[in-house]
Design a protein around this motif. Structure first.
Motif, short mmCIF file in Angstrom:
data_model
loop_
_atom_site.label_atom_id
_atom_site.label_comp_id
_atom_site.label_asym_id
_atom_site.label_seq_id
_atom_site.Cartn_x
_atom_site.Cartn_y
_atom_site.Cartn_z
N GLY A 137 0.81 -1.20 0.00
CA GLY A 137 0.00 0.00 0.00
C GLY A 137 0.85 1.25 0.00
N SER A 138 0.47 2.20 0.82
CA SER A 138 1.19 3.47 0.94
C SER A 138 0.71 4.17 2.20
CB SER A 138 0.92 4.36 -0.27
OG SER A 138 1.37 5.68 -0.04
N VAL A 139 1.58 4.95 2.82
CA VAL A 139 1.14 5.74 3.96
C VAL A 139 0.08 6.75 3.53
CG1 VAL A 139 3.27 5.47 5.29
CG2 VAL A 139 3.06 7.37 3.66
N ASN A 140 -0.03 7.00 2.23
CA ASN A 140 -1.08 7.88 1.73
C ASN A 140 -2.47 7.29 1.94
OD1 ASN A 140 0.07 10.37 0.29
ND2 ASN A 140 1.37 8.73 -0.47
N ALA A 141 -2.55 6.00 2.27
CA ALA A 141 -3.85 5.38 2.53
C ALA A 141 -4.57 6.05 3.70
CB ALA A 141 -3.66 3.89 2.83
N TRP A 142 -3.83 6.65 4.62
CA TRP A 142 -4.46 7.21 5.81
C TRP A 142 -5.20 8.50 5.53
CZ3 TRP A 142 -5.13 3.88 9.36
CH2 TRP A 142 -4.20 2.87 9.58
N SER A 143 -4.73 9.29 4.60
CA SER A 143 -5.46 10.49 4.17
C SER A 143 -4.88 11.02 2.87
CB SER A 143 -5.41 11.60 5.23
OG SER A 143 -4.08 12.00 5.50
N GLY A 144 -3.58 10.87 2.70
CA GLY A 144 -2.95 11.19 1.43
C GLY A 144 -2.62 12.66 1.25
N GLU A 145 -1.97 12.94 0.15
CA GLU A 145 -1.58 14.30 -0.19
C GLU A 145 -2.62 14.91 -1.13
OE1 GLU A 145 2.52 14.56 -1.53
OE2 GLU A 145 2.92 12.62 -0.60
N PRO A 146 -2.85 16.22 -1.04
CA PRO A 146 -3.84 16.86 -1.91
C PRO A 146 -3.59 16.64 -3.39
CG PRO A 146 -3.14 18.36 -0.17
CD PRO A 146 -2.23 17.17 -0.09
#
Length: 263
Positions: A137-146
């Motif tokens: 996955g990616s740490v962006n799964a938590w909310s991500g970058e705009p």
């Protein structure tokens, strides 16, 4: 040789994290089905790790029946299938203004739907060996970058898939499903993306402590090393887990003193 005699499909394994995972799996005694879009890159990886240890399949993971073809290749070539690593993904910039329905659907198809379909196709073989799935996955799964909106949405979907199947498949068929969420990793593609954004050839050598407390970002080989545990029998019955691999906490981090941005 923690993966001795295991047969593992690694999608998106011609570059970056996927390539590092495939190489580490072979080093640990596994046979690997390589997969990717570029034939010449696949052949390079195959030459590097040895044709006796791997076979390469070139195809877009979101094409109809690609998952079934990958599973068939593993069984036909190596006689069985023990694990699937869903690594293939489309990392593409987008935001709320420029993300339309077709674009979002395409990102979801590649990054979330295709992993589901590969797991589904692999189920009969994985069940025979009480095998496992590792989703990247990616740490962006938590909310991500705009500016990574569609990508972040897709990785959130993948994380929910992992937790859902990690419970039901372990209970019903003895198949473990887990996920790692890499943070900022120095892959070939990441180097290219940042150069395309106007940064220098050596941008990764001088990074703000806000984004790289260690003075550097992660290496693909470090992600691959972590994968070995989840693919090996050492993980026992652990299933449905998502582990972040970054050099700072995603939740409860200290407030930054430096608000400059590079990432």
């Amino acid at each position: 040789m923690r993966l001795k005699d295991k047969v593992i499909i690694v999608t998106g394994s011609t570059t970056g994290i996927g390539k590092a995972i495939a190489k580490r799996c072979v080093a640990e005694g596994a046979k690997v089905v390589l997969h990717g879009l570029e034939g010449f890159l696949g052949e390079e990886v195959l030459d590097e790790i040895g044709a006796e240890n791997a076979v390469f399949h070139q195809e877009d993971i979101s094409v109809e029946a690609c998952p079934e073809r990958l599973v068939k290749l593993a069984v036909d070539h190596f006689g069985k299938l023990d694990a699937v690593v869903n690594n293939a993904a489309w990392v593409i910039q987008s935001n709320i203004e420029n993300t339309d329905r077709a674009f979002l659907q395409k990102v979801l198809d590649i990054n979330a739907v295709s992993p589901f379909l590969l797991i589904q196709a692999a189920l009969p073989e994985l069940a025979k060996n009480q095998g496992c799935v590792l989703n990247i996955g990616s740490v962006n799964a938590w909310s991500g970058e705009p500016n990574l909106l569609a990508y972040s949405i897709s990785k959130g979907a993948l994380m929910t898939l992992t937790r859902n199947l990690g419970d039901s498949l372990m209970r019903d068929q003895g198949i473990r499903v887990n996920q790692i969420n890499p943070g900022w990793v120095l892959t070939e593609r990441e180097k290219e993306r940042k150069r395309d954004h106007g940064l220098s050839e050596t941008w990764f050598e001088d990074l703000p402590k806000m984004y790289a407390p260690a003075g550097r970002i992660l290496w693909p080989e470090e992600i691959a090393a972590a994968c070995v545990y989840w693919l090996s029998d050492e993980a026992g019955p652990i299933s449905g887990q998502v582990v972040d691999l970054e050099q700072y906490p995603m939740i409860g981090r200290n407030a930054p003193k430096d608000t400059s941005t590079i990432h």
